[in-house]
Design an enzyme around this catalytic site. Sequence first.
Site, short mmCIF file in Angstrom:
data_model
loop_
_atom_site.label_atom_id
_atom_site.label_comp_id
_atom_site.label_asym_id
_atom_site.label_seq_id
_atom_site.Cartn_x
_atom_site.Cartn_y
_atom_site.Cartn_z
N GLU A 1 68.30 36.67 71.43
CA GLU A 1 68.83 36.48 70.14
C GLU A 1 69.03 37.36 69.61
O GLU A 1 70.76 37.54 68.78
CB GLU A 1 67.41 36.32 69.23
CG GLU A 1 67.00 35.04 69.17
CD GLU A 1 66.11 34.88 70.28
OE1 GLU A 1 65.87 35.53 71.02
OE2 GLU A 1 65.52 33.39 70.63
N HIS B 1 56.45 28.42 64.60
CA HIS B 1 57.96 27.05 64.94
C HIS B 1 57.49 26.78 63.33
O HIS B 1 58.41 25.14 63.37
CB HIS B 1 57.78 26.00 65.86
CG HIS B 1 57.66 27.10 66.84
ND1 HIS B 1 56.97 27.42 67.82
CD2 HIS B 1 58.97 27.10 67.83
CE1 HIS B 1 57.42 27.47 69.38
NE2 HIS B 1 58.62 27.10 69.24
#
Lengths: 329, 322
Positions: free
Chosen positions: A60, A129
């Site tokens: 990321e 999540h």
Amino acid sequence: MREITYRQAINEALAEEMERDPRVFIMGEDVAIYGGAYGVTRGLYERFGEERVRDTAISEAAIVGAGLGAAITGMRPIVEIMYVDFMGLCMDQLSNQVAKIRYMFGGKTKVPLVVRTEGGAGRTLGAHHSQNLEAWFIHIPGLKVVMPSTPYDAKGLLKSSIREDNPIVFIEHKMLYNTKGLVPGEEYTLPLGVADIKREGEDVTVIAYSRMLLFALEAAQELAKEGISLEVVDPRTLLPLDIETIVGSIRKTNRVIIVEEDCKTGGTGAEIGMQIVENAFDYLDAPVVRLAGADVPMPKSPVLEELAIPSKDRIVTAVKEMLAGGSSL
Amino acid sequence: MAEVKVSCDEARHLLKQMMQIRQFEDKIMDLLAQDIVQGGSHLYAGEEAVAVGAISAIRPDDYIASTHRGHGHCIAKGGRLPELMAEILGKATGVCKGKGGSLHLADVATGNLGANGIVGGGMGIATGAGLSIKMRKSDQVVLCFFGDGALNLGIFHECLNMAAVWKLPVVYICENNHYGMSVSVKRACAVGDLTKRALAYDMPAESVDGMDVLAVKEAVSKWVGQAREGNGPSFLVCHTYRYYGHSRSDPRVYRTREEEEEWRARDPIKTFSIRCVQEGILSQEEVEALDREVASEIEEAVKFAVESPWPEPEELYEDVYA
């Protein structure tokens, strides 16, 4: 006008902008062959090829950092971070590099970078999540933060975001991808920083964005049957925030409830609420009310998850309580 | 020591840039002591051969990404001394209008993508610039400078991997000055031979004497050539030394004065000057004249910076957004 899904609307925005401008490209985890974890980029790899739709390693920080490097040297990258929860892994790149580089260089560079990501509860995925982290990003000068609630807004705002010379954090909601709405077949864009009154009303202003907007509209529909009229305002862009439209609505209704899915403490509602106090205190007949996510990591259990975020019923109850309290003033 | 294979003009250019950096940094140390430079400043003195050697191997339209110790890179890439000095003082005439300072020194017009206040902070930017070059089908290259302290950051590994997978035209240049602030590379890094770090990414790597400007130039030229031809990234470790402490408050208790003297004996400016004179490329008089010329440039830069105005208050909110 056609009816298409939020997912399809975003996909169309990406495809149209890539068609329009060869500098636009996409990179991120599983965005190419797989078509994105939520299928948003499906078909783009086949259409535009591997140079412009790039699968990356699970990196990321490098995805956002390289997006920045490409943005300041002639490209217009759209990078995808699969879940907003993963933004912690690239937060230094976003907050220290992406957001600040223009200012630190005395305005001598532009950063046409879109970071697309997705957040929110609703799929019982637990605490890694399902988060709502928009308050992190509105605390960073230099970024713009966009959170669309409808397919129409998603397409128009994403197209504008891609054409911006500023870095954008564009946060989609996993529970909205399959929702449908009317979207014109012809070209259009929507300006950033402009709120939208999604339903006009008289009694209470409800400010809601992303998935919470849908809950607010459902609550408005239910309350209408009882003769209570809600004005539902969707900021659409959290940074910059269109406080004028919000104040305009409060001048009419004199009451406001902010509905947000993120944690209450230090959340987006705290900022919106304080801006209301600064700009519309004299118009208020009741204290500003926040309906927010619980101050907990998102629990897995569907029963607990539902309790952790606002609902249509909680909005209905809050409106009734506010009106009851207001009548006793 | 190999024969000096440079023209008189090139030798003068390399020597002059190294002198500019050295005198610029020595002057900042003075100005820090007088509180004319406020805040901190990480000085590049001792490491001049790396920036000058490396950047002399690329074209003006190529990019560099720099570090918190970035004055040397900025000067070598063609930044103008008065505007750089003014920036370090926070003046309106600074190259970043006084908003960046020492830690964010960047003359973007010269292809410098900036010094960086975060260790390893330039690595993503450099890698992305490499991606941009590749996608634009240009033959530019990027030199990505970072210190030994950046070798143990996640972004280092993420970027080297990304550049290797996509064969990006980036030369990753580790300036091994042996200390990440106070912690020696031996205590911080699991590998002794730092070039081994590139093995994991199947990237060619080389170690070079970072006190020898020509050795650096030669190595960088080779890897830049590879990058321009589409052969992808490389990893170069330049062994060097910073003369001053990490910053002005650093008493240097983690290293010995003897060690410092050993490195100073190999001073990149002194050794290159001697070689040029011995080989008959420059005369002793020319070297001394160059030194005086640079001294007057630095004085002019300081005068410009000191006499420059502070930014206007309305500048505060300028440049946040395009």
